[in-house]
Enzyme design. Structure first.
Site, short mmCIF file in Angstrom:
data_model
loop_
_atom_site.label_atom_id
_atom_site.label_comp_id
_atom_site.label_asym_id
_atom_site.label_seq_id
_atom_site.Cartn_x
_atom_site.Cartn_y
_atom_site.Cartn_z
N GLU A 172 0.80 -1.24 0.00
CA GLU A 172 0.00 0.00 0.00
C GLU A 172 0.83 1.28 0.00
O GLU A 172 0.57 2.19 0.80
CB GLU A 172 -0.97 -0.01 1.20
CG GLU A 172 -1.91 -1.20 1.20
CD GLU A 172 -2.88 -1.21 2.37
OE1 GLU A 172 -2.72 -0.38 3.30
OE2 GLU A 172 -3.80 -2.05 2.37
N HIS A 273 -10.33 -6.19 -2.48
CA HIS A 273 -11.44 -6.05 -1.52
C HIS A 273 -12.60 -5.41 -2.28
O HIS A 273 -12.69 -4.20 -2.40
CB HIS A 273 -11.01 -5.20 -0.33
CG HIS A 273 -9.94 -5.85 0.49
ND1 HIS A 273 -10.16 -7.03 1.17
CD2 HIS A 273 -8.64 -5.52 0.70
CE1 HIS A 273 -9.05 -7.40 1.79
NE2 HIS A 273 -8.11 -6.52 1.51
N GLU A 301 -6.08 -10.71 -1.63
CA GLU A 301 -6.93 -10.54 -0.44
C GLU A 301 -8.39 -10.45 -0.83
O GLU A 301 -9.10 -9.53 -0.44
CB GLU A 301 -6.51 -9.27 0.33
CG GLU A 301 -5.04 -9.22 0.70
CD GLU A 301 -4.64 -7.99 1.51
OE1 GLU A 301 -5.52 -7.26 2.00
OE2 GLU A 301 -3.42 -7.76 1.65
N ASP A 303 -12.24 -10.49 -1.22
CA ASP A 303 -13.54 -10.63 -0.57
C ASP A 303 -14.53 -9.71 -1.30
O ASP A 303 -14.12 -8.81 -2.03
CB ASP A 303 -13.51 -10.37 0.95
CG ASP A 303 -12.88 -9.05 1.37
OD1 ASP A 303 -12.62 -8.19 0.51
OD2 ASP A 303 -12.63 -8.87 2.58
C1 XIL Z 1 -6.35 -6.47 8.13
C2 XIL Z 1 -6.67 -7.66 9.03
O1 XIL Z 1 -7.60 -8.49 8.36
C3 XIL Z 1 -7.24 -7.18 10.34
O2 XIL Z 1 -7.38 -8.26 11.25
C4 XIL Z 1 -6.35 -6.11 10.96
O3 XIL Z 1 -6.97 -5.58 12.11
C5 XIL Z 1 -6.06 -5.00 9.98
O4 XIL Z 1 -5.52 -5.55 8.79
N1 XIL Z 1 -4.97 -4.74 3.55
C6 XIL Z 1 -3.96 -5.55 4.01
C7 XIL Z 1 -4.24 -6.46 5.14
O5 XIL Z 1 -2.89 -5.60 3.40
O6 XIL Z 1 -3.10 -6.66 5.94
C8 XIL Z 1 -5.37 -5.96 6.00
O7 XIL Z 1 -5.67 -6.94 6.99
C9 XIL Z 1 -6.58 -5.65 5.16
C10 XIL Z 1 -6.26 -4.60 4.14
#
Ligand code: XIL
Length: 384
Positions: A172, A273, A301, A303
């Site tokens: 990020e 996401h 990641e 969802d």
């Molecule tokens: C999130 C986790 O799912 C949570 O448990 C934590 O509190 C915060 O981080 N982008 C990322 C992940 O790269 O590491 C994040 O994960 C979600 C967004």
């Protein structure tokens, strides 16, 4: 008067009937789904379903997230059955591994269990503006910050060498309000205005070179590991951000040719996401753009939020579940099309009850680890 009332009753009855028939024609009732596996219906328990990853053998790995607390629980068995790669949800972040300078807490037991179960381990993440202890990059000189960053990378990759196959080296780095400029550096997070949320102390103190330095330290520490840049909102609904990442990866790989014998940045992780309004065409466009760089793509990641501000559904109804399944199916049809470019598709959550976005019911299993329609959509996307 009486006739009017009777008319209204008839109209209401027709309306109710139409709702019922809608449910029958469109709803995913238990038993209605035609799986090509005998005995599978919507709502089946995780342990009777055919391993999901077997649907994608030869195309890409299928993953999910893990926590050390999952060991010796039903969650670990579920992971082992349906997925062949895992990512630590939090246990490998900078603040989890080196909360205090020089004191390393490695989730070795978890990683060993993952490997023994026959799954691959992906590393997440080394350099990030979030979940990072202040001592690393706050109130220190530029040189000290570089030392802190590169030492963390070297120690962690050395510890997991031969076990963790790939790493999100930088996570990020780009702002969500990325610049349309061709200079990707203008899109980086920075601490220019500490009141803003899109800050990075790393860029503020080291400068944009921190990204290249991080990848070089990672390549030096474990030349066999695949090195990824990972970020969110990389589909073309935010073209400035997608192009900023594209230009950064292109520039660094061109300036550091064959560092360690190959491209310095091996791949781009598209966090993915999503929500019900995500247009799959915008995902395909970005996959094409990143693939043109000759790097691997990980859907890192995934969802899909079903209930969220702006959703047509205010609760997780059957129709919401079906719309979500269709969105998963549309995305997986694209992932299959670009399987040659995609190394891995990892979901960010085992079940709706423990997802980081649990209020939006975003993943494949419900809180009892029963398969939601989304599971079947991923199992067989062409049926949706
Ligand atoms: C999130 C986790 O799912 C949570 O448990 C934590 O509190 C915060 O981080 N982008 C990322 C992940 O790269 O590491 C994040 O994960 C979600 C967004």
């Amino acid at each position: 008067m009486n006739t009017g009332k009777a008319g209204r009753i008839v109209a209401a009855a027709i309306f109710m009937a139409s709702l019922v028939s809608c449910n029958f024609s469109f709803g995913n009732k238990p038993g209605e789904y035609e799986s090509d596996e005998p005995g599978e219906t919507v709502g089946s328990s995780w342990d009777v379903l055919t391993p999901l990853h077997s649907r994608y053998t030869g195309q890409f790995l299928l993953g999910n997230i893990i926590s050390p607390l999952d060991l010796n629980t039903v969650r670990f068995n579920l992971l082992k059955r349906h997925f062949n790669t895992v990512t630590a949800e939090n246990a490998m972040k900078p603040d989890a591994i080196q909360y205090q300078r020089g004191q390393f807490t490695y989730p070795d037991t978890m990683v060993n269990a993952v490997l023994e179960a026959g799954m691959q381990m992906h590393g997440h993440t080394l350099v990030w503006h979030s979940q990072t202890p202040l001592w690393m990059n706050t109130g220190v000189s530029r040189e000290q910050a570089i030392t802190n960053m590169t030492n963390h990378i070297t120690q962690v990759l050395t510890n997991f060498q031969g076990k963790v196959v790939s790493w999100d080296v930088v996570n990020e780095a780009m702002r969500n309000d990325a610049s349309p400029s061709t200079d990707w550096r203008l899109s980086l997070r920075k601490n220019e205005n500490p009141a803003q949320s899109e800050n990075s102390r790393w860029n503020q103190i080291i400068g944009d070179e921190y990204i290249e330095l991080a990848f070089k330290a990672a390549r030096d520490a474990d030349p066999a590991a695949k090195l990824y840049y990972n970020d969110y909102n990389l589909n073309m609904s935010n073209p400035n951000k997608a192009y900023a990442v594209y230009r950064m990866v292109k520039d660094i790989n061109e300036r550091c040719p064959a560092y360690g014998g190959r491209k310095l940045i091996d791949g781009i992780g598209m966090q993915s996401h999503h929500h019900l309004n995500t247009d799959p065409a915008t995902v395909e466009e970005s996959i094409q753009l990143f693939a043109s760089l000759g790097v691997e793509i990980a859907i890192s990641e995934l969802d899909i939020q079903a209930v969220f501000y702006g959703s047509p559904y205010s609760s997780f109804t059957e129709d919401a579940a079906k719309a979500q399944a269709q969105k998963y199916a549309a995305l997986f049809i694209i992932f299959k099309k670009y399987a040659a470019n995609i190394s891995r598709v990892t979901f960010w959550g085992i079940d709706d009850a423990t997802s980081w976005r649990k209020e939006s019911f975003p993943v494949l299993f419900d809180k009892q680890y029963k398969a939601k329609p989304a599971f079947y959509a991923v199992e067989n996307p062409n049926k949706y």
